[in-house]
Design an enzyme around this catalytic site. Sequence first.
Site, PDB file in Angstrom:
ATOM      1  N   ASN A  16     -12.746 -23.135   7.887  1.00  0.00           N
ATOM      2  CA  ASN A  16     -11.373 -23.240   7.383  1.00  0.00           C
ATOM      3  C   ASN A  16     -10.425 -22.990   8.554  1.00  0.00           C
ATOM      4  OD1 ASN A  16      -8.926 -23.015   6.106  1.00  0.00           O
ATOM      5  ND2 ASN A  16      -9.417 -21.142   4.973  1.00  0.00           N
ATOM      6  N   TRP A  17      -9.856 -24.086   9.060  1.00  0.00           N
ATOM      7  CA  TRP A  17      -8.984 -23.960  10.241  1.00  0.00           C
ATOM      8  C   TRP A  17      -7.631 -23.345   9.889  1.00  0.00           C
ATOM      9  CZ3 TRP A  17      -9.373 -29.079  13.617  1.00  0.00           C
ATOM     10  CH2 TRP A  17     -10.695 -29.220  14.064  1.00  0.00           C
ATOM     11  N   LYS A  18      -7.312 -23.255   8.609  1.00  0.00           N
ATOM     12  CA  LYS A  18      -5.991 -22.790   8.163  1.00  0.00           C
ATOM     13  C   LYS A  18      -4.901 -23.623   8.856  1.00  0.00           C
ATOM     14  CE  LYS A  18      -8.069 -18.455   6.960  1.00  0.00           C
ATOM     15  NZ  LYS A  18      -7.986 -17.013   6.811  1.00  0.00           N
ATOM     16  N   HIS A 104      -7.591 -20.470  -2.329  1.00  0.00           N
ATOM     17  CA  HIS A 104      -7.759 -19.481  -1.258  1.00  0.00           C
ATOM     18  C   HIS A 104      -6.766 -18.336  -1.466  1.00  0.00           C
ATOM     19  CE1 HIS A 104      -7.713 -17.665   2.711  1.00  0.00           C
ATOM     20  NE2 HIS A 104      -8.890 -18.226   2.907  1.00  0.00           N
ATOM     21  N   GLU A 106      -4.887 -16.876   0.458  1.00  0.00           N
ATOM     22  CA  GLU A 106      -3.592 -17.067   1.121  1.00  0.00           C
ATOM     23  C   GLU A 106      -2.689 -18.003   0.312  1.00  0.00           C
ATOM     24  OE1 GLU A 106      -5.106 -18.104   4.996  1.00  0.00           O
ATOM     25  OE2 GLU A 106      -5.806 -16.037   5.225  1.00  0.00           O
ATOM     26  N   GLU A 174     -14.714 -14.189  -1.366  1.00  0.00           N
ATOM     27  CA  GLU A 174     -14.007 -13.697  -0.179  1.00  0.00           C
ATOM     28  C   GLU A 174     -13.186 -12.461  -0.546  1.00  0.00           C
ATOM     29  OE1 GLU A 174     -13.259 -16.957   2.907  1.00  0.00           O
ATOM     30  OE2 GLU A 174     -11.671 -17.124   1.438  1.00  0.00           O
ATOM     31  N   GLY A 180      -9.916 -11.986   7.805  1.00  0.00           N
ATOM     32  CA  GLY A 180      -9.118 -11.927   9.025  1.00  0.00           C
ATOM     33  C   GLY A 180      -9.298 -10.645   9.831  1.00  0.00           C
ATOM     34  N   SER A 222     -14.293 -12.554   7.599  1.00  0.00           N
ATOM     35  CA  SER A 222     -14.760 -12.002   8.877  1.00  0.00           C
ATOM     36  C   SER A 222     -16.227 -12.289   9.166  1.00  0.00           C
ATOM     37  CB  SER A 222     -14.490 -10.501   8.944  1.00  0.00           C
ATOM     38  OG  SER A 222     -13.101 -10.263   8.853  1.00  0.00           O
ATOM     39  N   GLY A 243     -13.294 -18.447   8.768  1.00  0.00           N
ATOM     40  CA  GLY A 243     -11.904 -18.654   9.155  1.00  0.00           C
ATOM     41  C   GLY A 243     -11.746 -18.651  10.663  1.00  0.00           C
TER      42      GLY A 243
HETATM   43  P1  PGA Z   1     -11.746 -15.086   8.312  1.00  0.00           P
HETATM   44  O1  PGA Z   1     -11.143 -15.991   7.155  1.00  0.00           O
HETATM   45  O2  PGA Z   1     -13.117 -15.629   8.620  1.00  0.00           O
HETATM   46  O3  PGA Z   1     -10.783 -15.254   9.425  1.00  0.00           O
HETATM   47  O4  PGA Z   1     -11.815 -13.692   7.769  1.00  0.00           O
HETATM   48  C1  PGA Z   1     -11.924 -16.414   6.080  1.00  0.00           C
HETATM   49  C2  PGA Z   1     -11.047 -17.133   5.101  1.00  0.00           C
HETATM   50  O5  PGA Z   1      -9.886 -16.732   4.926  1.00  0.00           O
HETATM   51  O6  PGA Z   1     -11.485 -18.128   4.492  1.00  0.00           O
END
Ligand code: PGA
Length: 259
Positions: A16-18, A104, A106, A174, A180, A222, A243
Amino acid sequence: MLQWEGMAKRRLVVGNWKMNPRSLKEAKRLFGGIARRARSIRGAQIVVCPPVPYVYELIRGYTGTKVRFGVQNISVFEKEGAHTGETSGQMLRSLGIEYVIVGHSERRALGESDEEIGRKVVGACKSGLVPIVCIGENERDAQGRYLAVLENQIRDSLASVSRTQAQRLIIAYEPLWAIGKGANDAITPHELHGMSIFIKKILTKLYGRKTGMAIRILYGGSVEEANIDELQKEESIDGFLVGHASLDPQEFIYIAHAA
Ligand code: PGA
């Protein structure tokens, strides 16, 4: 005794590149690094989810077979029409996209509701996409109330999703407290085992044993080079949603190899 029907399947490693990187040029460079290294992958299936403006260009330029494409969101509206700024499942599918991340944390933080998430899952299924539905508690409490939170989240997000549609579904567990951060803040394999059993039980209650047990469960939060060797030991997990570590081709492919 629970049998892990998912065990025999290939593990999925989803990047997931966000909202990264900042230009098409950088996106091409990042993808090139992943695509080149992905050639040596034998076991896992790699999926990258870049921002929508980049994805078509990356698909067009890709001649390999190891990487599949996904995006990070889909409209609640299924049919084309007067919906400014929206992108439908049909549009995404017509570009060669196969997966979509839905709900997600976010996006939930921006106000996306369980009801909207359910509509997106249904829309994704109808247009031939595979929805990766994110769930996860904000925090843990000693009394275990977070389990009820999680159960409600799953039930509410999937309320409109039929058993047939559920057969396409992937769940990404998650926990927000692990997103993150660094490998030290991620879940332990032991905790992960308990959570995947818990989630499978809910899915089994919703869709029956056969369908419920066949729904794949990914872990996200993470996942890094530093903890993937530990995490991948948990056999009930069908893959990982990655992520920040997916923005480093070397680290991302290391994770895919380990998985
Ligand atoms: P992260 O993000 O690997 O940076 O913790 C995972 C995600 O939000 O899908």
